[in-house]
Design an enzyme around this catalytic site. Structure first.
Site, PDB file in Angstrom:
ATOM      1  N   TYR A   1     -10.642  -9.781   9.629  1.00 39.90           N
ATOM      2  CA  TYR A   1     -11.820 -10.453   9.075  1.00 39.90           C
ATOM      3  C   TYR A   1     -11.628 -11.966   9.115  1.00 39.90           C
ATOM      4  O   TYR A   1     -10.538 -12.468   8.848  1.00 39.90           O
ATOM      5  CB  TYR A   1     -12.041  -9.980   7.628  1.00 39.90           C
ATOM      6  CG  TYR A   1     -12.788 -10.980   6.808  1.00 39.90           C
ATOM      7  CD1 TYR A   1     -14.133 -11.235   7.100  1.00 39.90           C
ATOM      8  CD2 TYR A   1     -12.171 -11.713   5.812  1.00 39.90           C
ATOM      9  CE1 TYR A   1     -14.834 -12.182   6.383  1.00 39.90           C
ATOM     10  CE2 TYR A   1     -12.865 -12.662   5.091  1.00 39.90           C
ATOM     11  CZ  TYR A   1     -14.194 -12.896   5.381  1.00 39.90           C
ATOM     12  OH  TYR A   1     -14.877 -13.841   4.688  1.00 39.90           O
TER      13      TYR A   1
ATOM     14  N   LYS B   1       0.815  -1.226   0.000  1.00 44.95           N
ATOM     15  CA  LYS B   1       0.000   0.000   0.000  1.00 44.95           C
ATOM     16  C   LYS B   1       0.850   1.279   0.000  1.00 44.95           C
ATOM     17  O   LYS B   1       0.458   2.281  -0.589  1.00 44.95           O
ATOM     18  CB  LYS B   1      -0.954   0.005   1.195  1.00 44.95           C
ATOM     19  CG  LYS B   1      -2.042  -1.046   1.078  1.00 44.95           C
ATOM     20  CD  LYS B   1      -3.015  -0.990   2.241  1.00 44.95           C
ATOM     21  CE  LYS B   1      -4.042  -2.108   2.127  1.00 44.95           C
ATOM     22  NZ  LYS B   1      -5.079  -2.019   3.157  1.00 44.95           N
TER      23      LYS B   1
END
Ligand code: ATR
Length: 273
Positions: free
Chosen positions: A216, A66
């Site tokens: 998650y 990122k």
């Protein structure tokens, strides 16, 4: 001709993005293909250029690229600039447009899907790494009453709060130094990945608070378990909604149509047990 998109990361085999974007494309009748690319650490710019040259329209970027993606952006959004990180790219000729939808995805999950307004709430963020940096600006835009950042290494929290002082005021402390109770607690540390919970005082979790773990698919993480023990009427959730909402933001940016997310979130939900 079918437009091509992809997610790039390392490792990438467990990414849910191809499934999510295929479901979005079906639901909105968009003619696109979305694949996963195993990126090469140290050679992100090359991987990006290869995909662009081959006619790809856009990319999602995940760990560990990122920050590299931000460096490759010719036109980053303000949000991406503040985050110093990018999770979505759109090619426009030679221009590399870049944004970061992680934070807005999280805020949309909290406010829209969970129905919890952030305005005037006391918000505690655990962690002071890349995940926290990416969510501060979208969080401040929701006008919470207070934002407090607690971290294992206090100096890292202080450095990040100083860096983001132009976006809004952030109190900092160690986990033990947190002065609660809070209405919303985000766990943005990587502690859940190693089966640990940040050692917070139980009174940090306010009555009826939201405890949100950004990870998650890990079930009831040690942080969420701790929150339930600290306060019986706490609402606990993991990052499935954030994952799907950031994907929907990128899809809308690329295609000009925002897909419904509820069914996709339901399909990807892993029970919190
Ligand atoms: P990310 O990009 O996922 O945020 P990162 O930038 O490496 O990853 O940041 C990880 C964050 O999780 C940091 O705030 C880190 O705390 P330190 O600043 O003290 O390193 C925090 N963290 C990692 N493991 C942790 C653990 N076992 N308990 C508590 N905090 C942890």
């Amino acid at each position: 001709m079918t437009d091509r998109y992809a997610v790039i990361g390392h490792p990438i085999s467990h990414s849910k993005s191809p499934l999510i974007h295929s479901l979005f494309a079906q639901a909105t009748a968009q003619d696109l293909e979305y694949t996963a690319i195993e990126g090469h650490p140290g050679a992100f710019a090359q991987d990006l250029a290869d995909f662009q040259r081959s006619g790809g329209k856009g990319l999602n970027i995940t760990l560990p690229f990122k920050v590299d993606a931000y460096a490759c952006a010719t036109h980053p959004s303000d949000r991406a600039r503040i985050a110093g990180a990018v999770n979505a790219i759109k090619f426009d000729g030679d221009r590399v447009l870049a944004d970061n939808f992680d934070g807005v995805g999280l805020m949309r999950d909290v406010e829209h899907n969970l129905g919890i307004p952030i305005r005037n709430k006391r918000v505690l963020i655990l962690g002071a790494g890349g995940a926290t940096r990416g969510l501060i600006e979208p969080l401040m835009a929701c006008q919470p009453a207070q934002v407090w950042m607690a971290n294992r290494t206090l100096s890292n929290a202080q450095a990040l709060a100083n860096d983001l002082a132009g976006v809004g005021h952030i109190n900092t402390s160690t986990f033990a130094g947190v002065d609660g109770p809070f209405d919303i607690v985000f766990n943005a540390t990587s502690a859940s990945l190693t089966g640990e919970a940040p050692p917070l005082p139980p009174q940090a979790i306010g009555s009826g608070a939201l405890a949100y773990d950004l990870v998650y698919g890990k079930g009831l993480t040690p942080f969420l378990k701790f929150a339930q023990q600290a306060c019986p009427d706490v609402v606990v959730t993991d990052g499935v909604g954030m994952l799907v909402e950031q994907a929907a933001e990128a899809f809308a940016w690329w295609r000009g149509v925002r897909p419904d997310t509820a069914e996709v979130i339901q399909r990807l939900t892993v029970p919190l047990i």
